[in-house]
Motif scaffolding. Structure first.
Motif, PDB file in Angstrom:
ATOM      1  N   MET A   1       0.321  -8.792   1.166  1.00 42.72           N
ATOM      2  CA  MET A   1      -0.478  -8.551   2.365  1.00 42.72           C
ATOM      3  C   MET A   1       0.382  -7.891   3.426  1.00 42.72           C
ATOM      4  O   MET A   1       1.473  -8.357   3.709  1.00 42.72           O
ATOM      5  CB  MET A   1      -1.034  -9.886   2.879  1.00 42.72           C
ATOM      6  CG  MET A   1      -2.039  -9.721   3.993  1.00 42.72           C
ATOM      7  SD  MET A   1      -3.580  -8.972   3.398  1.00 42.72           S
ATOM      8  CE  MET A   1      -4.132 -10.269   2.281  1.00 42.72           C
ATOM      9  N   ARG A   2      -0.105  -6.787   4.004  1.00 42.58           N
ATOM     10  CA  ARG A   2       0.668  -6.094   5.024  1.00 42.58           C
ATOM     11  C   ARG A   2       0.678  -6.867   6.329  1.00 42.58           C
ATOM     12  O   ARG A   2      -0.261  -7.578   6.652  1.00 42.58           O
ATOM     13  CB  ARG A   2       0.084  -4.695   5.246  1.00 42.58           C
ATOM     14  CG  ARG A   2       0.371  -3.745   4.094  1.00 42.58           C
ATOM     15  CD  ARG A   2      -0.313  -2.416   4.321  1.00 42.58           C
ATOM     16  NE  ARG A   2      -1.761  -2.574   4.256  1.00 42.58           N
ATOM     17  CZ  ARG A   2      -2.610  -1.659   4.700  1.00 42.58           C
ATOM     18  NH1 ARG A   2      -2.149  -0.559   5.281  1.00 42.58           N
ATOM     19  NH2 ARG A   2      -3.902  -1.840   4.603  1.00 42.58           N
ATOM     20  N   TYR A  26      -7.051   2.981   5.648  1.00 35.88           N
ATOM     21  CA  TYR A  26      -7.536   2.417   4.399  1.00 35.88           C
ATOM     22  C   TYR A  26      -8.878   1.716   4.592  1.00 35.88           C
ATOM     23  O   TYR A  26      -9.730   1.734   3.693  1.00 35.88           O
ATOM     24  CB  TYR A  26      -6.494   1.469   3.801  1.00 35.88           C
ATOM     25  CG  TYR A  26      -5.236   2.186   3.364  1.00 35.88           C
ATOM     26  CD1 TYR A  26      -5.323   3.344   2.593  1.00 35.88           C
ATOM     27  CD2 TYR A  26      -3.975   1.729   3.731  1.00 35.88           C
ATOM     28  CE1 TYR A  26      -4.173   4.019   2.196  1.00 35.88           C
ATOM     29  CE2 TYR A  26      -2.828   2.401   3.345  1.00 35.88           C
ATOM     30  CZ  TYR A  26      -2.930   3.548   2.591  1.00 35.88           C
ATOM     31  OH  TYR A  26      -1.807   4.225   2.198  1.00 35.88           O
ATOM     32  N   TYR A  27      -9.065   1.125   5.762  1.00 32.97           N
ATOM     33  CA  TYR A  27     -10.402   0.592   6.060  1.00 32.97           C
ATOM     34  C   TYR A  27     -11.405   1.739   6.171  1.00 32.97           C
ATOM     35  O   TYR A  27     -12.555   1.619   5.729  1.00 32.97           O
ATOM     36  CB  TYR A  27     -10.411  -0.227   7.353  1.00 32.97           C
ATOM     37  CG  TYR A  27     -11.818  -0.638   7.739  1.00 32.97           C
ATOM     38  CD1 TYR A  27     -12.446  -1.721   7.125  1.00 32.97           C
ATOM     39  CD2 TYR A  27     -12.547   0.102   8.671  1.00 32.97           C
ATOM     40  CE1 TYR A  27     -13.745  -2.059   7.438  1.00 32.97           C
ATOM     41  CE2 TYR A  27     -13.845  -0.234   8.982  1.00 32.97           C
ATOM     42  CZ  TYR A  27     -14.445  -1.317   8.377  1.00 32.97           C
ATOM     43  OH  TYR A  27     -15.748  -1.648   8.680  1.00 32.97           O
ATOM     44  N   ARG A  90      -9.115  -2.980  -5.731  1.00 36.36           N
ATOM     45  CA  ARG A  90      -9.463  -1.566  -5.616  1.00 36.36           C
ATOM     46  C   ARG A  90      -9.900  -1.003  -6.962  1.00 36.36           C
ATOM     47  O   ARG A  90     -10.881  -0.249  -7.052  1.00 36.36           O
ATOM     48  CB  ARG A  90      -8.265  -0.787  -5.059  1.00 36.36           C
ATOM     49  CG  ARG A  90      -8.629   0.593  -4.511  1.00 36.36           C
ATOM     50  CD  ARG A  90      -8.563   1.671  -5.562  1.00 36.36           C
ATOM     51  NE  ARG A  90      -7.242   1.789  -6.138  1.00 36.36           N
ATOM     52  CZ  ARG A  90      -6.976   2.473  -7.248  1.00 36.36           C
ATOM     53  NH1 ARG A  90      -7.932   3.076  -7.911  1.00 36.36           N
ATOM     54  NH2 ARG A  90      -5.747   2.521  -7.717  1.00 36.36           N
ATOM     55  N   THR A 142     -11.461  -7.523   0.427  1.00 30.76           N
ATOM     56  CA  THR A 142     -10.425  -6.552   0.762  1.00 30.76           C
ATOM     57  C   THR A 142     -10.285  -6.331   2.258  1.00 30.76           C
ATOM     58  O   THR A 142      -9.176  -6.110   2.769  1.00 30.76           O
ATOM     59  CB  THR A 142     -10.723  -5.208   0.062  1.00 30.76           C
ATOM     60  OG1 THR A 142     -10.724  -5.408  -1.355  1.00 30.76           O
ATOM     61  CG2 THR A 142      -9.690  -4.157   0.414  1.00 30.76           C
ATOM     62  N   GLY A 145      -7.432  -7.683   4.670  1.00 34.14           N
ATOM     63  CA  GLY A 145      -6.094  -7.179   4.415  1.00 34.14           C
ATOM     64  C   GLY A 145      -5.862  -5.756   4.879  1.00 34.14           C
ATOM     65  O   GLY A 145      -4.746  -5.248   4.785  1.00 34.14           O
ATOM     66  N   LEU A 146      -6.908  -5.090   5.380  1.00 36.06           N
ATOM     67  CA  LEU A 146      -6.783  -3.704   5.808  1.00 36.06           C
ATOM     68  C   LEU A 146      -6.724  -3.536   7.315  1.00 36.06           C
ATOM     69  O   LEU A 146      -6.426  -2.435   7.802  1.00 36.06           O
ATOM     70  CB  LEU A 146      -7.973  -2.881   5.264  1.00 36.06           C
ATOM     71  CG  LEU A 146      -8.193  -2.885   3.750  1.00 36.06           C
ATOM     72  CD1 LEU A 146      -9.404  -2.045   3.399  1.00 36.06           C
ATOM     73  CD2 LEU A 146      -6.958  -2.380   3.017  1.00 36.06           C
ATOM     74  N   THR A 206      -3.916  -1.417  -1.139  1.00 34.95           N
ATOM     75  CA  THR A 206      -3.726  -2.777  -0.631  1.00 34.95           C
ATOM     76  C   THR A 206      -2.491  -3.385  -1.282  1.00 34.95           C
ATOM     77  O   THR A 206      -2.049  -2.943  -2.352  1.00 34.95           O
ATOM     78  CB  THR A 206      -4.940  -3.676  -0.960  1.00 34.95           C
ATOM     79  OG1 THR A 206      -5.055  -3.795  -2.383  1.00 34.95           O
ATOM     80  CG2 THR A 206      -6.226  -3.095  -0.403  1.00 34.95           C
ATOM     81  N   ASN A 207      -1.930  -4.401  -0.642  1.00 33.32           N
ATOM     82  CA  ASN A 207      -0.808  -5.155  -1.202  1.00 33.32           C
ATOM     83  C   ASN A 207      -1.295  -6.549  -1.601  1.00 33.32           C
ATOM     84  O   ASN A 207      -0.755  -7.555  -1.198  1.00 33.32           O
ATOM     85  CB  ASN A 207       0.330  -5.272  -0.188  1.00 33.32           C
ATOM     86  CG  ASN A 207       0.988  -3.940   0.089  1.00 33.32           C
ATOM     87  OD1 ASN A 207       0.937  -3.049  -0.745  1.00 33.32           O
ATOM     88  ND2 ASN A 207       1.594  -3.797   1.254  1.00 33.32           N
ATOM     89  N   GLN A 208      -2.338  -6.575  -2.404  1.00 28.43           N
ATOM     90  CA  GLN A 208      -2.956  -7.837  -2.799  1.00 28.43           C
ATOM     91  C   GLN A 208      -2.013  -8.656  -3.680  1.00 28.43           C
ATOM     92  O   GLN A 208      -1.415  -8.143  -4.617  1.00 28.43           O
ATOM     93  CB  GLN A 208      -4.259  -7.562  -3.557  1.00 28.43           C
ATOM     94  CG  GLN A 208      -4.938  -8.808  -4.102  1.00 28.43           C
ATOM     95  CD  GLN A 208      -6.062  -8.443  -5.065  1.00 28.43           C
ATOM     96  OE1 GLN A 208      -6.341  -7.270  -5.295  1.00 28.43           O
ATOM     97  NE2 GLN A 208      -6.694  -9.444  -5.632  1.00 28.43           N
TER      98      GLN A 208
END
Length: 434
Positions: A1-2, A26-27, A90, A142, A145-146, A206-208
């Motif tokens: 997660m960023r 990204y959103y 994604r 998602t 996280g954006l 994303t950095n999921q």
């Protein structure tokens, strides 16, 4: 997660507060993808509902098609929730969108060749519903996280402009094609919209983290599902919000299958008015969400939540009283606005209160009950339309939700806490502990 600072680095331009979330690239990709996909979904609903009614003269079959679109959320939702928490969201989203492009493209081809029947459309609607459930769950899980946390309601409100407001764009594109060309052209339009949505989703990053669930196999696959339901049960606010959205969808949003008969019998109109009414409902959703997207205080959002809950029931009640197309269009704006704002605030409250480890499963349960309620409602109301006229149904269900909301306000401290000042809530919690 960023981190918050990394998210802040996504935006490089000053934009109005109403559109704050769109400053995060990204959103923004996710939002455009959702806009295209949901426009395809509404276009499909317009064409499929009217074509089935034209082929069969059966409101019950129209209700069955709507049921087929929504029931996959109940049948497969728990599994989808686990997949969304475990695998790359994604990639799952992109797969769902391209599958729906193929689905609607095949339906367009069958329509052109003359092999179309109500049950072919219903079967297509069922597979469309599976992918729509996956798309919706991936999107909701998602979003947090954006963007930064303080813009989450803004993000869900902007999603509301397309998840409900796409009814305006989808219906605006589908209605003239349906009238002047035919349903096959609308299905072809759906294919193009889903293809564009799939391409747009490829750019999302994303950095999921998926390490919390470990490797899923036949032996432990259902354990995460059980854990998700247990988590919701132990979080009273989540439980209440999910119950509220269930009754909201069952009593105020399950009217789609009734509209063809309502327009023909009560308004004395045709397919053009049907598509136009859907367009006005979608326009109301856009205006409602955009006019409230800048509300950032929890108390302000809580007050708006209660107001739109009551307005959803009242507006549907008023729609049942209309007897001309013009009045129906005016009331349709209010129907769309109140329902869309309520759903956006409810979703933001759910996502705010859900831990990221469980977010996919919580979002899935929320969608299961929402889509399941609309599926059951459309099926039952459509099947009973020969005995209960659509206008009577709208009057009774809209009024029932208003009464239910008032009763819950009287008996539920959790619901009332949504619009109380933070200091008041903390003081009550301290008093309770003492």
């Amino acid at each position: 997660m960023r981190t918050e600072s990394e998210l802040d680095g996504d935006t490089k331009m000053k934009i109005p507060k109403t559109f704050a979330s769109l400053g995060f690239k990204y959103y923004r990709y996710l939002w455009i993808s959702s806009a295209l996909a949901n426009s395809g979904q509404y276009s499909f609903t317009v064409a499929a509902s009217w074509l089935i009614f034209s082929l069969s003269d059966s409101t019950a079959l129209v209700g069955t098609a709507v049921f087929a679109t929504m029931i996959p959320g109940v049948l497969f939702g728990p599994i989808i929730g686990v997949l969304v928490d475990r695998y790359d969201r994604r990639k799952l989203l992109t797969t769902a969108l391209f599958f729906n492009a193929c689905n609607t493209g095949c339906l367009a081809l069958l329509s052109i060749l003359g092999f179309i029947t109500p049950w072919v459309i219903i079967t297509s609607a069922f597979f469309l519903g599976i992918c729509f459930n996956l798309q919706n769950t991936c999107t909701n899980a998602t979003m947090p996280g954006l963007i930064p946390k303080n813009t989450l309601y803004n993000a869900t409100a902007l999603q509301g402009t397309i998840s409900h407001g796409a009814g305006f764009l989808g219906s605006a594109m589908a209605s003239p094609l349906l009238v002047f060309v035919g349903p096959e052209s609308v299905f072809a339009l759906c294919c193009l919209l889903y293809t564009g949505a799939g391409i747009q989703s490829l750019w999302i990053r994303t950095n999921q983290s998926t390490s919390s669930l470990g490797n899923l196999n036949a032996r432990n696959f259902f354990q995460p599902i059980i854990e998700g339901f247990a988590y919701i049960r132990k979080t009273p606010a989540l439980g209440l919000l999910i119950v509220m959205v269930f009754f909201h969808c069952l009593l105020t949003m399950a009217y789609t299958s009734l509209l063809p008969q309502f327009i023909r019998d009560d308004l004395g109109a045709d397919s053009g008015i049907y598509g136009s009414l859907m367009m006005f409902i979608g326009l109301g959703a856009i205006l409602g969400n955009l006019s409230t997207a800048s509300i950032s205080t929890p108390r302000g959002q809580g007050i708006l939540y209660i107001i739109t809950a009551l307005a959803s029931g009242v507006s549907l009640f008023l729609l049942g009283l209309t007897n001309t197309a013009l009045l129906a269009f005016i009331v349709g704006l209010t129907v769309g606005a109140s329902q869309a704002v309520f759903m956006a605030i409810n979703l933001s409250f759910v996502l705010q209160r859900a831990n990221d480890v469980f977010r996919g499963r919580v979002a899935s349960v929320n969608f299961i009950l929402a889509s399941g309620a609309m599926a059951i409602g459309n099926f039952v109301y459509g099947s009973l339309s020969k005995f209960i006229p659509p206008k009577i149904n709208m009057l009774s269900t809209g009024g029932t939700f208003v009464i239910l909301t008032i009763v819950l306000l009287l008996i539920s401290p959790t619901l009332r806490s949504l619009y109380k000042k933070t200091e008041q809530v903390k003081e009550k919690q301290v008093t309770s502990v003492v």
